[in-house]
Scaffold this active site. Structure first.
Site, PDB file in Angstrom:
ATOM      1  CG  LEU A  15      -2.114  -0.890   1.186  1.00 37.41           C
ATOM      2  CD1 LEU A  15      -2.885  -0.787   2.492  1.00 37.41           C
ATOM      3  CD2 LEU A  15      -3.020  -0.508   0.024  1.00 37.41           C
ATOM      4  CE1 TYR A  54      12.530  -9.783 -11.118  1.00 39.29           C
ATOM      5  CE2 TYR A  54      12.131 -12.117 -10.852  1.00 39.29           C
ATOM      6  CZ  TYR A  54      11.986 -10.958 -11.585  1.00 39.29           C
ATOM      7  OH  TYR A  54      11.298 -10.974 -12.762  1.00 39.29           O
ATOM      8  CD  GLU A 139       7.026   1.229   6.510  1.00 33.07           C
ATOM      9  OE1 GLU A 139       7.986   2.002   6.264  1.00 33.07           O
ATOM     10  OE2 GLU A 139       6.613   0.400   5.689  1.00 33.07           O
ATOM     11  CE  LYS A 186     -19.251  -2.489  -2.748  1.00 28.21           C
ATOM     12  NZ  LYS A 186     -20.602  -2.213  -2.217  1.00 28.21           N
ATOM     13  CB  THR A 187     -16.110   1.419   3.668  1.00 32.62           C
ATOM     14  OG1 THR A 187     -17.362   0.814   4.000  1.00 32.62           O
ATOM     15  CG2 THR A 187     -16.346   2.683   2.859  1.00 32.62           C
ATOM     16  CG  ASP A 239      -3.426   5.447  -6.744  1.00 38.19           C
ATOM     17  OD1 ASP A 239      -3.194   5.213  -5.544  1.00 38.19           O
ATOM     18  OD2 ASP A 239      -3.861   4.601  -7.546  1.00 38.19           O
ATOM     19  CB  CYS A 380      28.592  -1.031  -7.823  1.00 40.20           C
ATOM     20  SG  CYS A 380      29.315  -2.006  -6.505  1.00 40.20           S
ATOM     21  CG  PHE A 381      28.425  -6.123 -11.512  1.00 42.28           C
ATOM     22  CD1 PHE A 381      29.600  -6.806 -11.249  1.00 42.28           C
ATOM     23  CD2 PHE A 381      27.463  -6.749 -12.290  1.00 42.28           C
ATOM     24  CE1 PHE A 381      29.810  -8.076 -11.757  1.00 42.28           C
ATOM     25  CE2 PHE A 381      27.662  -8.020 -12.801  1.00 42.28           C
ATOM     26  CZ  PHE A 381      28.837  -8.690 -12.539  1.00 42.28           C
ATOM     27  CG  HIS A 514      25.688   1.358  -4.844  1.00 43.19           C
ATOM     28  ND1 HIS A 514      25.037   0.795  -5.910  1.00 43.19           N
ATOM     29  CD2 HIS A 514      26.496   0.392  -4.352  1.00 43.19           C
ATOM     30  CE1 HIS A 514      25.411  -0.463  -6.053  1.00 43.19           C
ATOM     31  NE2 HIS A 514      26.306  -0.735  -5.122  1.00 43.19           N
ATOM     32  CD  GLU A 516      22.745   3.506  -6.750  1.00 43.33           C
ATOM     33  OE1 GLU A 516      23.749   4.174  -7.071  1.00 43.33           O
ATOM     34  OE2 GLU A 516      22.739   2.257  -6.693  1.00 43.33           O
TER      35      GLU A 516
HETATM   36  N1  GLN Z   1      29.329  -8.060  -7.621  1.00 43.65           N
HETATM   37  C1  GLN Z   1      30.218  -6.961  -7.418  1.00 43.65           C
HETATM   38  C2  GLN Z   1      30.976  -7.075  -6.108  1.00 43.65           C
HETATM   39  O1  GLN Z   1      30.577  -7.762  -5.206  1.00 43.65           O
HETATM   40  C3  GLN Z   1      29.493  -5.635  -7.509  1.00 43.65           C
HETATM   41  C4  GLN Z   1      28.493  -5.444  -6.435  1.00 43.65           C
HETATM   42  C5  GLN Z   1      27.520  -4.320  -6.722  1.00 43.65           C
HETATM   43  O2  GLN Z   1      27.348  -3.900  -7.859  1.00 43.65           O
HETATM   44  N2  GLN Z   1      26.865  -3.835  -5.710  1.00 43.65           N
HETATM   45  O3  GLN Z   1      31.999  -6.456  -5.962  1.00 43.65           O
END
Ligand code: GLN
Length: 542
Positions: A15, A54, A139, A186-187, A239, A380-381, A514, A516
Site C-alpha cells: 500500500l 527480485y 513503520e 468499498k469500505t 494515487d 559498482c558492478f 552507489h 544513487e
Molecule cells: N558483484 C560486485 C561485487 O561484489 C558488484 C556489487 C555491486 O554492484 N553492488 O563487488
C-alpha cells in the site's frame, strides 16, 4: 522527549506504507519538527543483505554500513535525514538479541517468553537512540493479521500506555477499493482491518485510506462510524502522478493537523511547502525529455533498482527534463548489442549487480556506449565491467575478467581481502559467510584535479556509500591508463580505484560506489545531474 507515531497497514501489502511514513516525515519537517524514521520488519532474516532484490526490492545501505530495507531509502529521500543501522530491525535480529542474552544468562534463569522478553527488546529498539528528534515515525512492516507481526503490534500497544500522554499516535494505512461491477468504492475491507487492529488493543488515531479515486463524504462517514475514528481523521490518500506530491496532498487532506491534535500540539508553525511545490512543478511540467537505457539483470521488478530510478528522476529535476527509462535485460544479448536494441537512447547506464549471469551482455552495452560516444555511467558492478571492457578491447588483455566468475587469465577485478576503515584494518576471507562481509557504508574518495568528476562534484574529497566484495585490481592500473582510462577517484591510501573515466569520450564515468543512495529530490546527486545533462546534450546532437 520524542513523540512516536506508529504506522501499520491492513487489507493488502504494497500500500506504500514506507512512502506514507516518508511523506509524513517530510510534511512534519515543513512544520518545523525534527524527525527520525524507523522500520520494524516482521520477517526472520537477520537483515535484508542476503534477500533477493527480485523478491524484496533493493537493499538500501546506510552511511554506517547497515544493509536495510528499501523503505529507509524513501525516508532519506523525503527527509534528507541520514538513516542509521539502528533505524531498522527485523524479527530475526530481535530474536537473535533475545537468544544471545538468554545464552549469556542475562535473564537469570527466567522462562524467556514473547511477552515480555521479545516485546521488551522491540520497545528498546523503538525508543533507543532517538537523538534530538521531536517526532519518531515507526513503520511496522507487513499487514495486520500476519502471525509474525504480532509481537511488534503488542509492543507498540504497550508503548501507548508507557509513553507520557500525548506522546504516542497510531496511523493505519488501508485500502478502499473500487469495485467496477458495483460502481462503488468499498469500505468493508477497511472496517475489517481496523477491527483486527482494535482486537489487538490498538485504536488508530487516523486512517490513511489508499484509493485510486476520490473517496466520497458518505464513505468517509461510514468508515469513521464503523472504525470509531473521527471523520476528519479518515484521510483519503489518492494515487498521485508523482510520489513527491504526497506531502502536499497529505497536508491538503489534513493528516498533519490530525496528528498534531492527537499529540495535543496546538501551536505548530504553518507548513512551508514551497520546496515540494517546486519539485512537483518540475516533474509534472518538464521542458524536454531524454531516454536512458538501463542494462541490468533484475529488470522485471522496478523496486530492485528503486534508488537508481529515483536518482535518475532527480537528475531530470535538475535539468528540467523527463527521464524515460528503457529497462534492458542484459541476458537478452551477449557479445554484441543487436543494432536495434539501444538505438535512439541518449545514454546508457549499467547498474550494480552480482554474478556472471548477464555480465557479457552488460560488457557489450559498455562497448556500444563507448564506441558510439553515448554518455555512459557504470555503477559498482557496472564500473567493474567497464574496466574489464577497456582491458579487453583497448588494452588488448584477452581473457580479462573478474574473479567473481571464477579464475581468469587477467583478474582486472578481484576479491579484496584487506582494506582500511577509519584507520583500522578490515579483513575478510574468500569463504566468509555471505551476510555482512562486504565493503559497506560510507568511505572517502579523493578526486584527481582537473578530472571530469572533480568538475562535477566541485570538491577534492567526497564520501560515498559502498556495497561490494570485489574491487578493480590496482595492479592493472598502469596498463589501463596506457589504454586511455583515467583513475579519477581513489581511496585516500591510493589502493582502491573508486572512479574511472575515459577522457577521450564525451561522458564516460564508472564509480565503485552507489551514488544513487545519496540523491534527493531537493538535492539531486551531482553525478546524476551531470549524467542527465550529458544525455540532454546528446539528444540535441541527433
Ligand atoms: N558483484 C560486485 C561485487 O561484489 C558488484 C556489487 C555491486 O554492484 N553492488 O563487488
Amino acid at each position: 522527549m520524542a513523540r512516536y507515531v506508529f504506522i501499520t497497514g491492513g487489507v493488502v501489502s504494497s500500500l506504500g506504507k514506507g512512502l506514507a511514513a516518508a511523506a509524513l516525515g517530510a510534511l512534519l519537517q515543513t512544520r518545523g519538527y525534527k524527525v527520525r524514521l524507523r522500520k520494524l520488519d516482521p520477517y526472520l532474516n537477520v537483515d535484508p543483505g542476503t534477500m533477493s532484490p527480485y523478491q524484496h526490492g533493493e537493499v538500501y545501505v546506510t552511511e554506517d554500513g547497515a544493509e536495510t530495507d528499501l523503505d529507509l531509502g524513501h525516508y532519506e529521500r523525503f527527509t534528507g535525514v541520514p538513516a542509521r543501522g539502528s533505524d531498522s530491525v527485523s524479527s530475526g535480529r530481535i530474536y537473535w538479541t533475545v537468544i544471545t542474552r538468554e545464552r549469556r544468562g542475562d535473564y537469570l534463569g527466567a522462562t524467556v517468553q514473547v511477552i515480555p522478553h521479545v516485546t521488551n527488546a522491540i520497545k528498546e529498539f523503538i525508543v533507543n537512540d532517538a537523538g534530538d528528534a521531536d517526532i519518531v515515525i515507526c513503520e511496522i512492516g507487513g499487514t495486520v493479521g500476519d502471525i509474525e507481526g504480532l509481537p511488534f503490534l503488542e509492543a507498540i500497544r504497550q508503548l501507548g500506555n508507557e509513553l507520557p500522554r500525548g506522546h504516542c499516535a497510531y496511523i493505519h494505512v488501508t485500502l478502499v477499493p473500487y469495485i467496477p461491477s458495483a460502481g462503488e468504492l468499498k469500505t468493508k475491507p477497511t472496517q475489517h482491518s481496523v477491527r483486527e487492529l482494535r482486537a489487538i488493543g490498538i485504536q488508530p488515531d487516523a486512517l490513511l485510506c489508499r484509493s485510486d479515486r476520490p473517496i466520497p463524504p458518505e464513505a468517509r462517514r461510514k468508515i469513521a462510524l464503523q472504525c470509531s475514528v473521527r471523520e476528519d481523521a479518515v484521510i483519503p490518500a489518492i494515487d498521485c502522478d508523482t510520489i513527491y506530491e504526497v506531502p502536499i496532498r497529505y497536508h491538503e487532506a489534513g493528516l498533519d493537523d490530525v496528528l498534531l491534535e492527537a499529540f495535543g500540539i496546538g501551536d505548530a508553525p504553518a507548513p512551508q511547502l514551497g520546496t515540494w511545490e517546486e519539485i512537483v512543478e518540475r516533474v509534472k511540467k518538464p521542458e524536454g525529455e531524454v531516454t536512458v537505457a538501463i542494462v541490468g539483470k533484475y529488470t522485471g521488478l522496478i523496486d530492485a533498482y528503486k534508488s537508481l530510478y529515483e536518482a535518475l528522476t532527480h537528475g531530470g529535476i535538475a535539468n528540467r527534463v523527463r527521464v524515460n527509462l528503457e529497462w534492458i535485460d542484459a541476458e537478452a544479448f551477449a557479445g554484441e548489442v543487436p543494432d536495434d536494441r539501444l538505438q535512439g537512447v541518449n545514454a546508457v547506464l549499467v547498474p550494480g549487480g552480482f554474478g556472471e549471469r548477464g555480465a557479457e551482455g552488460k560488457i557489450a552495452a559498455v562497448t556500444y556506449a563507448r564506441e558510439k560516444g553515448l554518455p555512459f555511467l557504470g555503477i559498482c558492478f557496472g564500473m567493474q565491467l567497464a574496466c574489464i571492457e577497456v582491458a579487453r578491447n583497448l588494452a588488448g588483455l584477452d581473457g580479462a575478467s573478474s574473479t567473481e566468475f571464477g579464475p581468469c587469465r587477467h583478474p582486472v577485478v578481484g576479491l579484496l581481502t584487506e582494506w582500511e576503515k577509519e584507520g583500522e584494518l578490515q579483513r575478510r576471507r574468500a569463504d566468509d559467510d555471505l551476510g555482512g562481509t562486504m565493503r559497506l557504508g560510507a568511505y572517502p574518495c579523493l578526486l584527481a584535479p582537473g578530472s571530469l568528476v572533480h568538475d562535477i562534484y566541485g570538491a577534492r574529497e567526497i564520501s560515498e556509500r559502498h556495497r561490494h566484495r570485489y574491487e578493480v585490481n590496482i595492479n592493472y592500473k598502469p596498463l589501463l591508463e596506457e589504454a586511455g582510462l583515467r583513475f579519477s577517484g581513489m581511496s585516500p591510501d591510493g589502493r582502491l580505484p573508486e572512479i574511472i573515466e575515459l577522457p577521450s569520450h564525451p561522458w564516460f564515468v564508472g564509480v565503485q560506489f552507489h551514488p544513487e543512495l545519496k540523491s534527493r529530490p531537493f538535492a539531486p546527486h551531482p553525478l546524476f545531474a551531470a549524467f542527465i545533462g550529458a544525455a540532454l546534450e546528446q539528444s540535441r546532437l541527433v
